[in-house]
Design a protein around this motif. Structure first.
Motif, PDB file in Angstrom:
ATOM      1  N   SER A   1       6.411  -7.089  -9.578  1.00 32.24           N
ATOM      2  CA  SER A   1       5.150  -6.257  -9.116  1.00 32.24           C
ATOM      3  C   SER A   1       3.961  -6.997  -9.037  1.00 32.24           C
ATOM      4  O   SER A   1       3.667  -7.859  -9.892  1.00 32.24           O
ATOM      5  N   GLN A   2       3.411  -7.204  -7.807  1.00 35.24           N
ATOM      6  CA  GLN A   2       1.878  -7.807  -7.538  1.00 35.24           C
ATOM      7  C   GLN A   2       1.185  -7.169  -8.366  1.00 35.24           C
ATOM      8  O   GLN A   2      -0.115  -7.752  -8.506  1.00 35.24           O
ATOM      9  N   HIS A   3       1.069  -5.995  -8.787  1.00 26.51           N
ATOM     10  CA  HIS A   3       0.084  -5.214  -9.556  1.00 26.51           C
ATOM     11  C   HIS A   3       0.366  -5.390 -10.989  1.00 26.51           C
ATOM     12  O   HIS A   3      -0.286  -4.970 -11.749  1.00 26.51           O
ATOM     13  N   GLY A   4       1.604  -6.046 -11.501  1.00 24.34           N
ATOM     14  CA  GLY A   4       1.951  -6.360 -12.938  1.00 24.34           C
ATOM     15  C   GLY A   4       1.886  -4.740 -13.722  1.00 24.34           C
ATOM     16  O   GLY A   4       2.464  -4.147 -13.283  1.00 24.34           O
ATOM     17  N   LYS A   5       1.113  -5.002 -14.867  1.00 19.52           N
ATOM     18  CA  LYS A   5       1.123  -3.530 -15.501  1.00 19.52           C
ATOM     19  C   LYS A   5       0.279  -2.583 -15.045  1.00 19.52           C
ATOM     20  O   LYS A   5       0.542  -1.420 -15.317  1.00 19.52           O
ATOM     21  N   ASP A   6      -0.331  -2.656 -13.839  1.00 16.76           N
ATOM     22  CA  ASP A   6      -1.110  -1.692 -13.273  1.00 16.76           C
ATOM     23  C   ASP A   6      -0.267  -1.191 -11.989  1.00 16.76           C
ATOM     24  O   ASP A   6      -1.034  -0.426 -11.171  1.00 16.76           O
ATOM     25  N   ALA A   7       0.947  -1.175 -12.047  1.00 12.88           N
ATOM     26  CA  ALA A   7       1.633  -0.786 -10.857  1.00 12.88           C
ATOM     27  C   ALA A   7       1.567   0.602 -10.511  1.00 12.88           C
ATOM     28  O   ALA A   7       1.546   1.130  -9.640  1.00 12.88           O
ATOM     29  N   GLY A   8       1.797   1.513 -11.827  1.00 14.34           N
ATOM     30  CA  GLY A   8       1.458   2.857 -11.866  1.00 14.34           C
ATOM     31  C   GLY A   8       0.123   3.320 -11.235  1.00 14.34           C
ATOM     32  O   GLY A   8       0.051   4.339 -10.688  1.00 14.34           O
ATOM     33  N   LEU A   9      -0.790   2.664 -11.824  1.00 13.76           N
ATOM     34  CA  LEU A   9      -2.100   2.850 -11.516  1.00 13.76           C
ATOM     35  C   LEU A   9      -2.537   2.719 -10.186  1.00 13.76           C
ATOM     36  O   LEU A   9      -3.293   3.475  -9.575  1.00 13.76           O
ATOM     37  N   ASN A  10      -2.076   1.636  -9.625  1.00 15.65           N
ATOM     38  CA  ASN A  10      -2.263   1.388  -8.194  1.00 15.65           C
ATOM     39  C   ASN A  10      -1.527   2.254  -7.450  1.00 15.65           C
ATOM     40  O   ASN A  10      -1.988   2.750  -6.141  1.00 15.65           O
ATOM     41  N   GLY A  11      -0.216   2.768  -7.764  1.00  9.70           N
ATOM     42  CA  GLY A  11       0.387   3.838  -6.915  1.00  9.70           C
ATOM     43  C   GLY A  11      -0.360   5.023  -6.825  1.00  9.70           C
ATOM     44  O   GLY A  11      -0.358   5.691  -6.028  1.00  9.70           O
ATOM     45  N   ALA A  12      -0.911   5.514  -7.933  1.00 10.07           N
ATOM     46  CA  ALA A  12      -1.819   6.771  -8.072  1.00 10.07           C
ATOM     47  C   ALA A  12      -2.956   6.542  -7.178  1.00 10.07           C
ATOM     48  O   ALA A  12      -3.229   7.582  -6.522  1.00 10.07           O
ATOM     49  N   ILE A  13      -3.751   5.309  -7.168  1.00  7.82           N
ATOM     50  CA  ILE A  13      -4.606   5.359  -6.250  1.00  7.82           C
ATOM     51  C   ILE A  13      -4.157   5.495  -4.794  1.00  7.82           C
ATOM     52  O   ILE A  13      -5.002   6.026  -4.181  1.00  7.82           O
TER      53      ILE A  13
END
Length: 364
Positions: free
Chosen positions: A286-298
């Motif tokens: 993932s390009q968003h690393g550990k923040d993949a879920g957070l970026n998905g929510a945004i």
């Protein structure tokens, strides 16, 4: 999960479904509290916010799709009303599909096809597909699968590659083949330890348990490439923090595909064909690393907001204009239909005359 994500199914939308293997979560209503929190006061300064329910893997898949597509710097969900963004990244290759796989206590798969999250009857549950296990693999599946998981969790992606399954495999290996661990009948320290998956962090990269995880995840990647012709597969979740896994999954996927699909090749080899198959541009982290879920929510919030704007645009449209547009479309269809029938009749008549003239000339 699983969770109801089809808004037209009002009975299940926004609820954890009764088929969930997690008994305490069955039928839990997620939608109502969200709507209440976003309800506002219905005045100009505090209007209700739109709410959209999606899986925790479809949302990151959508974020990864926006990043990986040719519009990676511009989210289409916020630019469809302003088409002045054509200069974003024209040099990138346009893609239409992305899969996001998260590997943790379970294995979840989110899919975006033709730019839209896949729902269908429910939503993708790729973690439960069966795989071709490694030779002589006697592991009988993780304990969580015994209740409601497909195939009882035996030789499935989640039943092999999840951290629960890996922990139970290691415990069985250490304690002996006749030991039972986990929630499937285990007791005492073994059952508790199976839920405490920190023991995996101390294992070396070459531990046999990870070879089984690599094989299961490569089976999943190969299936996605064959079934849905995925252009990008993104891996995330806690297990993928182990850096040694990604290149092994890429190599094993290419091995399973056995040369059937046209894949990129390395450029280092001098032989005809361009070198070995190279999946590094297709199967990635993932390009968003550990923040993949957070970026998905945004991204999901942006998606919901865009939908609400489009609905408001439709509500504000002059009814007389809408009626006129509908009438013109109907007249255009009818005119085209009659035109097609007339042209067809003339063509048939001309053909008949041609055949008739040819027939009589031959007789004379």
């Amino acid at each position: 999960g699983p969770v109801g994500v089809r808004a037209d199914d009002t009975e299940r939308y926004g609820r954890i479904l009764s088929s969930s293997p997690k008994a305490a979560w069955r039928n839990v209503d997620l939608l109502t509290p969200l709507r209440q929190a976003c309800s506002g006061n219905n005045d100009d300064d505090d209007k209700p916010l739109p709410v959209l329910v999606e899986t925790d893997v479809n949302a990151p898949a959508l974020a990864e799709y926006y990043y990986c597509s040719s519009r990676r710097d511009v989210n289409p969900a916020t630019t469809s009303r302003n088409n002045n963004s054509s200069s974003s990244s024209s040099s990138s290759t346009m893609i239409t599909s992305t899969a996001y796989i998260t590997v943790g206590t379970g294995v979840g798969v989110g899919l975006v096809v033709n730019g839209k999250p896949v729902h269908g009857r429910m939503h993708p549950e790729g973690g439960h597909i069966p795989v071709q296990p490694l030779p002589h693999d006697a592991f009988a599946g993780y304990s969580w699968g015994k209740d409601k998981s497909p195939f009882q969790g035996i030789h499935t992606v989640e039943g092999i590659a999840s951290t629960v399954a890996l922990t139970e495999r290691v415990l069985l290996q250490d304690a002996g083949p006749h030991t039972t661990v986990g929630g499937g009948g285990g007791s005492g320290d073994n059952a508790n330890t199976a839920q405490n998956r920190s023991i995996l962090a101390d294992l070396p990269d070459h531990h046999p348990a990870f070879e089984h995880a690599v094989n299961a995840l490569a089976n999943l990647c190969a299936t996605l490439l064959l079934m849905l012709s995925m252009e990008r597969i993104v891996l995330g979740g806690g297990l993928m923090n182990r850096a040694s896994l990604l290149p092994k999954i890429q190599a094993r996927t290419a091995q399973l595909l056995n040369g059937y699909l046209p894949l990129p090749r390395t450029t280092t080899a001098t032989s005809i064909g361009g070198g070995d198959e190279d999946l590094t541009s297709i199967i990635t982290l993932s390009q968003h690393g550990k923040d993949a879920g957070l970026n998905g929510a945004i991204v999901l919030a942006q998606h919901a907001y865009q939908q609400s704007l489009e609905m408001n645009d439709n509500d504000d449209e002059d009814p007389s204009i809408a009626t006129t547009t509908k009438r013109l479309k109907q007249e255009a269809f009818a005119t085209g239909l009659w035109h097609g029938m007339i042209v067809g009749a003339v063509a048939v008549a001309a053909m008949f005359q041609f055949v008739r003239g040819t027939f009589f000339r031959k007789r004379l």
